[in-house]
Design an enzyme around this catalytic site. Structure first.
Site, mmCIF file in Angstrom:
data_model
loop_
_atom_site.group_PDB
_atom_site.id
_atom_site.type_symbol
_atom_site.label_atom_id
_atom_site.label_comp_id
_atom_site.label_asym_id
_atom_site.label_seq_id
_atom_site.Cartn_x
_atom_site.Cartn_y
_atom_site.Cartn_z
ATOM 1 N N TYR A 36 0.857 -1.196 0.000
ATOM 2 C CA TYR A 36 0.000 0.000 0.000
ATOM 3 C C TYR A 36 0.888 1.239 0.000
ATOM 4 O O TYR A 36 2.029 1.212 0.462
ATOM 5 C CB TYR A 36 -0.945 -0.017 1.203
ATOM 6 C CG TYR A 36 -2.100 -0.969 0.989
ATOM 7 C CD1 TYR A 36 -3.323 -0.523 0.513
ATOM 8 C CD2 TYR A 36 -1.948 -2.331 1.224
ATOM 9 C CE1 TYR A 36 -4.371 -1.405 0.280
ATOM 10 C CE2 TYR A 36 -2.986 -3.226 0.996
ATOM 11 C CZ TYR A 36 -4.201 -2.753 0.525
ATOM 12 O OH TYR A 36 -5.230 -3.621 0.291
ATOM 13 N N ASP A 50 1.109 -12.057 0.825
ATOM 14 C CA ASP A 50 -0.094 -12.817 1.200
ATOM 15 C C ASP A 50 0.105 -14.326 1.224
ATOM 16 O O ASP A 50 -0.610 -15.022 1.944
ATOM 17 C CB ASP A 50 -1.256 -12.476 0.256
ATOM 18 C CG ASP A 50 -1.958 -11.183 0.674
ATOM 19 O OD1 ASP A 50 -1.729 -10.711 1.791
ATOM 20 O OD2 ASP A 50 -2.761 -10.672 -0.132
ATOM 21 N N TYR A 138 -9.430 -8.953 0.681
ATOM 22 C CA TYR A 138 -9.553 -9.282 -0.745
ATOM 23 C C TYR A 138 -9.916 -10.734 -0.985
ATOM 24 O O TYR A 138 -9.490 -11.624 -0.252
ATOM 25 C CB TYR A 138 -8.225 -9.016 -1.469
ATOM 26 C CG TYR A 138 -8.202 -7.690 -2.188
ATOM 27 C CD1 TYR A 138 -8.773 -7.560 -3.451
ATOM 28 C CD2 TYR A 138 -7.627 -6.570 -1.609
ATOM 29 C CE1 TYR A 138 -8.767 -6.345 -4.115
ATOM 30 C CE2 TYR A 138 -7.611 -5.346 -2.261
ATOM 31 C CZ TYR A 138 -8.182 -5.239 -3.520
ATOM 32 O OH TYR A 138 -8.174 -4.041 -4.164
ATOM 33 N N HIS A 193 -2.490 1.099 -4.180
ATOM 34 C CA HIS A 193 -1.694 -0.093 -3.869
ATOM 35 C C HIS A 193 -1.454 -0.902 -5.136
ATOM 36 O O HIS A 193 -1.993 -0.576 -6.198
ATOM 37 C CB HIS A 193 -2.418 -0.949 -2.825
ATOM 38 C CG HIS A 193 -3.779 -1.404 -3.270
ATOM 39 N ND1 HIS A 193 -4.898 -0.613 -3.163
ATOM 40 C CD2 HIS A 193 -4.192 -2.549 -3.850
ATOM 41 C CE1 HIS A 193 -5.944 -1.264 -3.655
ATOM 42 N NE2 HIS A 193 -5.540 -2.439 -4.083
ATOM 43 N N HIS A 195 -1.018 -5.135 -6.668
ATOM 44 C CA HIS A 195 -1.088 -6.592 -6.433
ATOM 45 C C HIS A 195 -0.117 -7.226 -7.416
ATOM 46 O O HIS A 195 -0.310 -7.099 -8.629
ATOM 47 C CB HIS A 195 -2.484 -7.152 -6.750
ATOM 48 C CG HIS A 195 -3.606 -6.477 -6.030
ATOM 49 N ND1 HIS A 195 -4.211 -7.012 -4.927
ATOM 50 C CD2 HIS A 195 -4.251 -5.322 -6.269
ATOM 51 C CE1 HIS A 195 -5.178 -6.210 -4.511
ATOM 52 N NE2 HIS A 195 -5.238 -5.168 -5.316
ATOM 53 N N ILE A 344 14.405 -26.292 -15.958
ATOM 54 C CA ILE A 344 14.313 -24.878 -15.558
ATOM 55 C C ILE A 344 12.923 -24.536 -15.016
ATOM 56 O O ILE A 344 11.938 -25.226 -15.296
ATOM 57 C CB ILE A 344 14.665 -23.923 -16.734
ATOM 58 C CG1 ILE A 344 13.857 -24.253 -17.994
ATOM 59 C CG2 ILE A 344 16.160 -23.956 -17.013
ATOM 60 C CD1 ILE A 344 14.088 -23.284 -19.154
ATOM 61 N N HIS A 354 -3.374 -0.395 -8.538
ATOM 62 C CA HIS A 354 -4.769 -0.138 -8.214
ATOM 63 C C HIS A 354 -4.965 1.240 -7.593
ATOM 64 O O HIS A 354 -4.639 1.461 -6.431
ATOM 65 C CB HIS A 354 -5.272 -1.238 -7.263
ATOM 66 C CG HIS A 354 -6.754 -1.275 -7.125
ATOM 67 N ND1 HIS A 354 -7.405 -2.268 -6.427
ATOM 68 C CD2 HIS A 354 -7.721 -0.439 -7.590
ATOM 69 C CE1 HIS A 354 -8.708 -2.026 -6.465
ATOM 70 N NE2 HIS A 354 -8.923 -0.921 -7.159
HETATM 71 CU CU LIG Z 1 -6.584 -3.679 -5.259
#
Ligand SMILES: [Cu+2]
Length: 395
Positions: A36, A50, A138, A193, A195, A344, A354
């Protein structure tokens, strides 16, 4: 508990060879980095990993029949290992279904033959494996879609609640200071923020010794009397030798990216391969020396390739919680190991910058992005030519 769904041993039936041929040994979400941009006291540290900190799999939620998944879906339970080593069951966290989306797999109307119009169409049918992980505010929808022509398509959908901060402001015109986001409702600020989702893709294209190939599309000026044209483009093929050749920021120049098996060729002599078709391409906006960016350093490049190493599973490092960024993908890649003709791993980061808007509040309509792995000279020709159309099947 950390990865969520892991797709193992993905292979495709080759009708010509009458055998299953390997494509991907293993694929999963290896990290999800959500920094954020709000610098206020209660917010500046909100730079979540996360998967490593919360457990993307542990956060998987039961799917609602007919709403999360269509009526032909089959639901499956998931199991993960808890901290004391015992298995924990999560009911109905996976659904698997055939998608008849009304799309065209391939078609052609041939009108060049006098007095005759030849039409052939095949509808697209694919197999989808879906999970939803609700990590705090989320909800992440992860779809692995397997198409009949060999494409593996990954789509990530973001929905749920924005992380919002209370505010005295009730109108944008009152704001004289930097608020690091958008006033999405009265007294409610939605913070800017990102993702970044990193996928660990251990591809085994028709065997495990593979190479990473960049096909650079370069503009050429026409010289001499070769052609009335002034310019054209040509494909210049470059095989990555070491890890530094395979750290790629996309959208800088037109390049096609392939993983090939250098010891397997088609009848006409092309190396068998699979192409990465990127989607949701975003790059880093933070400076390299920011603590947040050091921990989430995998977001610096969209593509990385490493030689397989069983200890290198998580792009954010094994111990992501409170990490200082000294054991992660960016650090491993600095060893600049040989990646040519080896087992590999392709690491792909997709993402979203966002800047919240009012429609994201109170619940955000799904925002989707993804990527595809598509056969490239893997088959001798279109592998779905001999499919029977529904009309023929009825006859
Ligand atoms: Cu977002």
């Amino acid at each position: 508990m950390r990865a969520g769904p892991i797709i193992s041993l993905a292979s495709i039936y080759d009708p010509e060879k009458d055998e299953y041929r390997s494509v991907m040994y293993k694929g999963y979400v290896s990290e999800l980095f959500v920094p954020y941009m709000d610098l206020t006291e209660e917010w500046y540290y909100r730079t979540f990993l996360d998967a490593g900190e919360f457990g993307f799999g542990q956060c998987a939620v039961p799917l609602e029949p007919l709403k999360d998944c269509p009526e032909n879906a089959v639901f499956m339970d998931g199991y993960y290992t808890t901290q004391d080593g015992s298995p924990e069951k999560l009911s109905n966290v996976l659904c698997v279904f055939e998608r008849h989306a009304g799309d065209i797999k391939w078609r052609h109307s041939e009108s060049a033959i006098p007095g005759k119009m030849i039409v052939e169409v095949r509808p697209d049918v694919s197999l989808v494996v879906r999970t939803v992980s609700t990590v705090g505010n989320y909800d992440y929808i992860v779809d692995w879609e397997f198409k009949q022509a060999g494409t593996i398509k990954v789509e990530v959908g973001l929905t749920g609640l924005l992380a919002v901060r209370g505010s005295n402001y009730t109108h944008k015109d009152q704001i004289q200071e930097e608020v690091y986001g958008t006033l999405v409702a009265e007294n409610t600020l939605g913070a800017n923020h990102d993702h970044f989702l990193n996928f660990n893709l251990d591809l085994d294209i028709d065997g495990d010794a593979n190479s990473f190939v960049k096909t650079n599309l370069q503009t050429r000026r026409v010289t001499g009397n070769r052609s009335p044209r002034k310019s054209y483009w040509t494909a210049v093929i470059e095989t990555a030798k070491t890890e530094s050749d395979a750290r790629i920021q996309l959208n800088k120049k037109p390049t096609e990216l392939l993983v090939v098996n250098p010891s397997k060729k088609t009848k006409v002599g092309n190396q068998v391969g699979y192409r990465l078709i990127p989607g949701s391409v975003v790059g880093p906006l933070l400076t390299d020396d920011d603590y947040t960016q050091i921990r989430g350093a995998f977001s610096k490049y969209n593509v990385w390739v490493t030689p397989y190493n069983k200890s290198e599973k998580w792009a954010g490092g094994l111990y992501a919680d409170q990490s200082h960024g000294d054991d992660n993908l960016a650090v491993w890649s600095l060893r600049n190991r040989i990646i040519e003709n080896k087992d590999i791993v392709l690491w792909y980061t997709l993402g979203f910058h966002h800047v919240p808007s009012q429609e994201d509040f109170p619940i955000m309509p799904t925002l989707s992005g993804g990527f595809e792995l598509r056969p490239a000279n893997f088959f001798e020709h279109n592998p779905t030519m001999n499919d029977v159309s529904p009309k023929d099947a009825r006859a």
